[in-house]
Design an enzyme around this catalytic site. Structure first.
Site, PDB file in Angstrom:
ATOM      1  CB  CYS A  29      -0.972  -0.039   1.171  1.00  0.00           C
ATOM      2  SG  CYS A  29      -2.373   1.098   0.990  1.00  0.00           S
ATOM      3  CG  HIS A  60      -3.905  -3.507   3.395  1.00  0.00           C
ATOM      4  ND1 HIS A  60      -2.710  -3.208   4.006  1.00  0.00           N
ATOM      5  CD2 HIS A  60      -4.394  -2.324   2.919  1.00  0.00           C
ATOM      6  CE1 HIS A  60      -2.480  -1.910   3.915  1.00  0.00           C
ATOM      7  NE2 HIS A  60      -3.478  -1.352   3.258  1.00  0.00           N
TER       8      HIS A  60
END
Length: 491
Positions: free
Chosen positions: A331, A431
């Site tokens: 991310c 994630h």
């Protein structure tokens, strides 16, 4: 409808895990149970099936209850961004940024309305609600605008357990002091005390328990021993405590402990691997020579990138990569690995163009729109054909500038991440990537191969099964020491 509440004398008393354990124990009795936390402040978040964002702790509690996490379980999520500001996530969607002193002025009424709506929906869908408070219910300067503690218990008329961390010391003073600071109608909701994280023999504590019950008229319903297991944490400060050395560790992974690190639950599956030592490296620490470096997610990617560069650790990571070391970004960490990050709208509070680590030929543009979704895809690397699940929580889109064949997509959807042909550089928006057991092992095997170590078997399942075993172990450890019968019988 039956409801219970768990509040604590302090932060870190263990409310989240005890709430999860109660959810699992009620589920074992055949009830359909929902966890609830009206307002949570955390940087570990989860994306529900509907595309809403909630605190990871409430997702964990939902899994403990055996139900799918929903936005009603955490209608308000505050994500600190530094400088006394937080992003406000209301009913699963980011609605703005606010200063601490402005939050209750701007969001108290709408926040309480969202909490009541969420509770009404949960009451319609479940047999039980198990509510968790936040911090302490007796903060005198905050009580008049406290959205998430005994205001919720009063709304539901929920009998409440008051939890104290006895390991910190001063537990009797904490309990008596908290009770003294509650209003009479709040105090009447406290139906039991629970001592958590107890080390020792209960008989040595018994005289104090007898005195407490006589003094308050409230029974002690639990003395829960210290549980020496690794459970998800909401606070990055807890990462400092994760320094256990594994005698059987063969591979070391350095996770950069960014000042505003987010979603560090991504690394729970790595920490569960007996042969892997996960080391959290602060900005003032030496990087050393690990087998891999991971740049995690961040709530304020640009600020953390600037801090990383000022500390000298960014250059250390570049040097490590240039020497053939493995670097993986998730991310915000993935965004940092590129050439530049552009935030022309000041999405994170700082406008401009910022130099990345120049490990990937990518550019990232920040916009106000936030990507929130669960994903299912198929891996192309390090082992093709593996089914992958995860979730995205990010602002900004990343584009590969070069048509070079040196960089390849990791997944069937090329926007989810890329790697170089040598398997040294990895970046992904997913994630939960390490929750995928076969992919995790395949990636670890690429590190092991370089050290001449035998490959680990990749025919393992999703971390979800291991997490469920962990929840069972937690509940089994709590059940003999927590007497819920008086509350359940009354309800």
């Amino acid at each position: 409808m039956p409801a219970l509440m768990v509040v604590g004398c302090t932060s870190h008393a263990g409310k989240s895990l005890i709430t999860a354990a109660i959810c699992r124990l009620l589920r074992r009795q055949g009830w359909r149970v929902a966890p609830f936390k009206g307002q949570n402040m955390a940087l570990n978040a989860y994306v529900t099936a509907s595309g809403g964002e909630i605190g990871y702790a409430q997702a964990f509690q939902a899994w403990a209850a055996g139900v799918e996490p929903t936005i009603e379980m955490n209608p308000i999520l505050l994500k600190p961004q530094g400088d006394m500001t937080s992003q406000v996530v209301l009913k699963g969607r980011a609605v703005g940024r606010t200063l601490a002193e402005r939050y209750y002025q701007d969001y108290f009424e709408v926040g309480w309305e969202a909490i009541c709506e969420a509770l009404e929906q949960l009451q319609a869908d479940y047999d039980w609600i198990v509510c968790e408070g936040a911090g302490s219910p007796a903060e005198i300067n905050l009580k008049h605008r406290d959205l998430t503690n005994l205001r919720v218990a009063k709304h539901l008329q929920a009998p409440t357990l008051l939890l104290v961390d006895i390991d910190r010391g001063g537990s009797f003073a904490h309990l008596i002091g908290t009770l003294e600071l509650l209003d009479p109608d709040e105090r009447s909701l406290i139906r039991g005390f629970v001592f958590n994280k107890f080390r020792g023999r209960r008989e040595l504590l018994q005289s104090g328990l007898d005195w407490l019950e006589e003094r308050t008229g409230i029974p002690v319903l639990g003395v829960i021993p210290w549980i020496d297991r690794a459970f998800p944490s909401e606070d990055s400060l807890d990462l400092m405590e994760r320094r256990r050395r594994k005698t059987q560790a063969e591979v070391t992974i350095a996770v950069i402990r960014l000042p505003r690190i987010a979603n560090f639950t991504d690394f729970d599956p790595l920490e569960s691997e007996p042969s892997v030592q996960v080391r959290y490296v602060g900005l003032q620490d030496e990087l050393g020579y690990p087998d891999a470096v991971i740049l995690p997610g961040s709530k304020t990617t640009i600020s953390d990138l600037l801090d990383l560069q000022r500390s000298g650790l960014a250059q250390a990571i570049r040097d490590y990569a240039a020497a053939g070391g493995t670097v993986l970004g998730i991310c915000g960490g993935f965004q940092m690995m590129g050439q530049h990050i552009l935030d022309l709208e000041g999405t994170e509070g700082i406008e401009g163009q910022f130099e990345g680590l120049h490990l990937f030929p990518t550019q990232t543009w920040f916009t106000a729109e936030k990507t929130l979704r669960q994903r299912q895809t198929t891996a192309r690397s390090p082992q093709a054909g593996l089914p992958i699940t995860g979730y995205e929580i990010h602002q900004g889109q990343t584009r590969l500038d070069s048509d070079s064949e040196e960089f390849l997509p990791i997944f069937d959807d090329p926007k989810l991440g890329l790697c170089d042909r040598n398997g040294n550089l990895w970046g992904t928006y997913l994630h939960g990537i390490f929750d995928n057991g076969a992919w995790r092992r395949a990636w670890l095997n690429s590190l092991r191969h370089r050290r001449g170590l035998k490959a680990l078997p990749t025919s393992i399942g999703h971390y979800q099964a291991q997490r469920d075993d962990l929840i069972d172990a937690l509940s089994d450890a709590v059940e003999p020491y927590l007497n819920l019968s008086p509350l359940l019988t009354a309800l």
